[in-house]
Design an enzyme around this catalytic site. Structure first.
Site, PDB file in Angstrom:
ATOM      1  CE  LYS A   1     -12.973   9.548   1.608  1.00 46.90           C
ATOM      2  NZ  LYS A   1     -14.052   9.592   0.638  1.00 46.90           N
ATOM      3  CG  ASN A   2     -11.009   5.013  -0.282  1.00 40.49           C
ATOM      4  OD1 ASN A   2     -11.719   5.879   0.214  1.00 40.49           O
ATOM      5  ND2 ASN A   2     -11.094   4.672  -1.555  1.00 40.49           N
TER       6      ASN A   2
ATOM      7  CG  ASP B   1     -19.259  10.735  -2.743  1.00 41.31           C
ATOM      8  OD1 ASP B   1     -19.335  11.930  -2.446  1.00 41.31           O
ATOM      9  OD2 ASP B   1     -18.211  10.147  -3.006  1.00 41.31           O
TER      10      ASP B   1
END
Length: 441
Positions: free
Chosen positions: A22-23, A121
């Protein structure tokens, strides 16, 4: 509201393939804006945060073609710069932290960009200063409008320069690198992040015609070029998923093989799990974890209690500390977990305590775990996922627990983990998606 219902306490077995990282995806997808030529990217995870960024690229005018479930082509030939000032951009960009990554490429290629204050987040403050201080050093002028929560950046004349980053931020380094590749002259970035995903970005940019040296170190030198071309790129497997599956196997006494892990890119991660007493072996490029009835936490050489702390790469990634904490609850021995980078990431331990774990939350950054050595099984409860990594940690705890657990707010988990319920069921997990409202407290 979507929730997971989990019937835990049974061992799992089988093979699992980690998704693309993902990153890395958030950086690589932003980099397609640096060229009008076609860029093909494969092993893209089908998760909310990545799909939102792909949609945002489409709104900007990038021509996107999906060749298969995990492979896309991107052609950023006709970018609509007016889109930046639109309300649509503000709402879309503001809901996705990864949207900050498009600023560097846009500054480099078009000399201007705007970005709403990104979301993401709720794990404590995550400064954007590193990004903007780097752009400013290159000659960009930016201003933050508190009323509209918009950053506007002007960079009509980017010049290479010496930059000492105030922190080794991965996204900050990536953004500044992407801005510098098309700047005039030479840029030197010291205290650069050097994790594998950043190395992947630099290698991709070099294939596109950039001149970046020092890849893998904290000192990057970038000779500006006038233009970049297209390329093909494949994302690494997600090291956070790999660590999560190692932890899952240990907690549930399962025999699991994790396929195609790119072991050399995992750095210190395998050793940290070994220090928790978890056995595994490398088989080619796979990790095989046998079923273990018990695992015992190591101590320091002088016999003192082990401390596991996060640090910039090649130190231990903060994204796996939540997993380490959960796995330690069923180990033999004690460990101090020290979360240095984010001050709110340990607040999910109250859920684990409710499940029967022995944890002392010392302060927002530190927790001491007294392992139960699988003498006392965790018990299933109803809980809510606070963020991506804590959500998967609670999911692992639920799979090891006796009885039934309900996890609410699973959209947090699905921001980072693709088809997690389907993939876990393939290992024999009893997990299903249900409609359920969380109980009010």
């Amino acid at each position: 509201m979507n929730a997971f219902e989990i019937h835990g306490g049974k061992p799992l077995k089988g093979e699992i393939i980690p998704q693309g990282a993902k990153n890395e995806a958030l950086q690589i997808l932003a980099a397609v804006l640096l060229t009008p030529e076609k860029v093909t990217v494969s092993n893209i995870p089908d998760i909310v945060d990545v799909n939102k960024l792909i949609a945002l690229l489409g709104d900007l005018g990038v021509t996107i073609e999906r060749l298969s479930k995990d492979t896309y082509t991107f052609e950023a030939k006709n970018i609509n710069l007016e889109f930046f000032q639109s309300q649509q951009f503000k709402s879309k960009g503001g809901s996705l932290r990864g949207s900050i990554m498009i600023v560097g490429p846009l500054l480099a290629r078009f000399g201007k960009a705007a970005i709403p204050k990104p979301g993401g987040d709720k794990i404590g403050r995550r400064r954007l200063d590193t990004h903007f201080l780097g752009f400013e050093k290159l000659g960009a002028k930016f201003n933050y409008n508190a009323e509209t929560s918009f950053f506007n950046v002007d960079a009509t004349n980017l010049q290479g320069t010496y930059i000492l980053l105030d922190e080794a931020s991965v996204t900050g380094t990536a953004n500044v690198v992407m801005a510098a590749v098309l700047a005039k002259g030479t840029t030197t970035i010291y205290n650069a992040a050097c994790e594998p995903y950043l190395q992947q970005l630099c290698k991709m940019l070099n294939r596109m015609g950039a001149k970046i040296s020092g890849i893998g170190s904290n000192l990057l030198t970038i000779e500006g070029v006038s233009e970049l071309g297209g390329t093909d790129h494949r994302l690494l497997p997600d090291m956070i998923e790999i660590g999560s599956f190692i932890g899952l196997a240990a907690m549930t006494a399962s025999e699991i093989t994790i396929k195609d892990v790119h072991f050399e890119e995992l750095g210190i991660i395998p050793n940290v799990f070994r220090r928790l007493g978890i056995d595994f072996e490398r088989r080619g490029d796979d990790i095989y974890i046998p079923s273990q009835a018990n695992y015992e936490i190591d101590t320091f050489i002088d016999g003192s209690i082990l401390t596991i702390a996060d640090a910039p790469w090649p130190g231990f990634t903060p994204d796996l500390l939540s997993i380490i904490l959960v796995v330690a609850t069923q180990a033999k021995g004690n460990v101090m977990i020290h979360q240095k980078m984010f001050e709110s990431r340990l607040f999910f331990v109250d859920k684990l305590i409710d499940m029967g774990a022995q944890i002392i939350l010392c302060d927002p950054h530190r927790a001491t775990v007294m392992g139960l050595n699988k003498q006392v099984q965790l018990r299933g409860i109803e809980m809510t996922s606070p963020d991506i990594r804590a959500g998967v940690s609670l999911l692992i705890a639920a799979l090891s627990a006796s009885g039934t657990s309900i996890i609410h707010a699973i959209e947090q988990i699905e921001r980072g983990y693709q088809d997690i319920d389907i993939r876990l069921r393939s290992l024999g997990a009893e997990i299903k998606r249900i409609d359920a409202m969380p109980k009010s407290h």
